[in-house]
Design an enzyme around this catalytic site. Sequence first.
Site, PDB file in Angstrom:
ATOM      1  N   ASP A 342       0.971  -1.185   0.093  1.00  0.00           N
ATOM      2  CA  ASP A 342       0.151  -0.071  -0.217  1.00  0.00           C
ATOM      3  C   ASP A 342       0.949   1.227   0.024  1.00  0.00           C
ATOM      4  O   ASP A 342       2.029   1.312   0.626  1.00  0.00           O
ATOM      5  CB  ASP A 342      -1.049   0.174   1.278  1.00  0.00           C
ATOM      6  CG  ASP A 342      -1.762   1.284   1.349  1.00  0.00           C
ATOM      7  OD1 ASP A 342      -2.710   1.370   0.438  1.00  0.00           O
ATOM      8  OD2 ASP A 342      -1.466   2.140   2.320  1.00  0.00           O
ATOM      9  N   GLU A 378       1.779  -0.671  -5.077  1.00  0.00           N
ATOM     10  CA  GLU A 378       0.722   0.387  -5.211  1.00  0.00           C
ATOM     11  C   GLU A 378       1.589   1.652  -5.617  1.00  0.00           C
ATOM     12  O   GLU A 378       2.117   2.251  -4.446  1.00  0.00           O
ATOM     13  CB  GLU A 378      -0.311   0.651  -4.035  1.00  0.00           C
ATOM     14  CG  GLU A 378      -1.429   1.946  -4.595  1.00  0.00           C
ATOM     15  CD  GLU A 378      -2.147   2.140  -3.388  1.00  0.00           C
ATOM     16  OE1 GLU A 378      -3.331   2.406  -3.567  1.00  0.00           O
ATOM     17  OE2 GLU A 378      -1.572   2.238  -2.071  1.00  0.00           O
TER      18      GLU A 378
END
Length: 710
Positions: A342, A378
């Site tokens: 993330d 990401e």
Amino acid sequence: MQVWPGEAYPLGATYDGAGTNFAVFTEAADRVELCLLHDDGSETAVELRESDAFVRHAYVPGVMPGQRYGFRAHGPYEPERGLRCNSAKLLLDPYARAIGGAVDWGEEVYGYHFGAPERRNDLDSAPHTMTSVVVNPYFDWGDDRRPRTEYHHTVIYEAHVKGLTMRHPGLPEELRGTYAGLAHPAVIDHLTGLGVTALELMPVHQFVNDHRLVDMGLNNYWGYNTIGFFAPHNAYASWGDRGQQVLEFKSAVKALHEAGIEVILDVVYNHTAEGNHLGPTLSFKGLDNPSYYRLTDDPRYYMDTTGTGNSLLMRSPHVLQMIMDSLRYWVTEMHVDGFRFDLAATLARQFHEVDRLSSFFDLVQQDPVVSQVKLIAEPWDVGEGGYQVGNFPPLWTEWNGKYRDTVRDLWRGEPRTLAEFASRLTGSSDLYQDDGRRPLASINFVTCHDGFTLHDLVSYNDKHNEANGEDNRDGESHNRSWNSGAEGETGDPEVLRLRARQMRNFIATLMLSQGVPMLSHGDEVARTQRGNNNAYCQDNELAWLDWPDGDGDGEDDPRRQLLEFTRAMVWLRKDHPVFRRRRFFHGRPVEGTHDDLSDIAWFTPEGAEMTQRDWDSARASALTVFLNGNAISEPGQRGERITDDSFLLMFNASPKPLDFVVPVDHGRQWQVVVDTARADGVPADTGRKVTAGTRLTLTDRSMTVLQRPV
């Protein structure tokens, strides 16, 4: 109670069958107490007198799995110097393998008083906070083997443990919303039938429900608020949080592996649940605030490139060690197959700028365990210069946000899209080729947990996040969505037919693009969040997958039809290597083949090869792509030549029907295998033949695929 010196490594609580070794790092604290917690609310304090390189440690005989514990750090509370030690706060072990309970939000878990943030708060947090748990490391993995699915065979399914299983009609009530639910045959059969090879789980590291959300009657549903990087989230366990969550998670991984499905974890190593200077003191902040967090020039405050209040200090050797230890633990002890990072750009921020050669990537590159599993970035964060799609090191794959945006733009009719769409369809060579990566570096997706579901993407122009309690201010406002003619729910049959067609267009485009496809859970059955594009706090039926009734409405049920179409597209991809190339297209004939045709060719709807003028046309919204199955340049596993059928992909993203001419020099006879204008999307009369020069009429906003046997 006997207390032995113990060892400084490994960090955390290590049970050996006769007792437990405890080790914790802190350079800031003057002394540290290990607190063994009892069910009557009392605790036994053991001072960790031994210290090696700022790691305090002790071995306590007789401490068994299930024992709850925490630490108290005695030392300076001087926020102006970045120091926040406070022995009144029971602290979680940063290396805890399991965590029990939940935070009972009140002033007790904060290091300051609510009315006076400058005043130290000496209220005891122990009765109000979570506790670390000693776990039994032993588990019978039997003959468990990682599937090790290669990227070109991978189909990723992003899912939420609770959201996927909470309303599944085939699951017993007690297993819904749990790791055990993931392992149930009803869920696994759905995944294998769909053709999924990898389950990418939204955060399962122990996370915390935010104080603000709890006060609003909401919960942190997504879980991007980690407090324990080694502990499976306890609320997803069906039978206890005294270590049972570890066994249950391992059992789920084992069952998924038996079905040939890899497990990828969405991990949040960029920040923690302790927030900014006004956040709670739960673990890292009280142990050694300046060693764990990136502080500003005024050490009272935190640098925040994540939008969550803090960022971990990626140039701290102790933070880097913790992250690498955590990754190795989940691979070696929990048998997971990879990670999706993330806000991964934050991991690259050694100082302020994003540095692709930062220490974290060096450590991953040389690590013999972590470097061998799937690593997905990401590739952005909210800091300056944080959008880094295409800029991660060669070992990594990336969520391709540009793929998502371009495909959405094409099918909603945005002008000047065709040229970039061609690049995204063929693996985004403009992003990945220059650093030696291949098309498989691109994780292609149209939707994910963050944003509209596929159903909502074609049903809403605007977000509708009123349920989040922020007056619809939260969530992305530029969604590249189109409501197909009516906002939200409608009974208009024309609008409903168009929405169904658009969903088929997105699914077909995703599965027939070069790269690695990722589905968001429930998109295959038209899951809706009623226009909410930021359901992070909706732990309820708005966000949980509403599975189709087992009986449904028969073959004409639109959700069932979409499911069958999605299965057909996944399996079409699986059956044909021309859709999952491991090298970029050359745009010319391939040496060593008997085919003088290029490996790829582009045509206007009239069947003429595309010119630069065609690509540059602002209104161009239709084209035909020829994929030559006889010109695949990469060899098979044993060096053999790979051949496949050839395909014509015809895209009509315009708002009106168009005639497409089958190109005359690229095959004499073709067979229609996909037509998204049909309700089922896959023609029942797949034997229907068309010849070169034939004129086909494609419905507005539809796609047709023709196949020519090798």
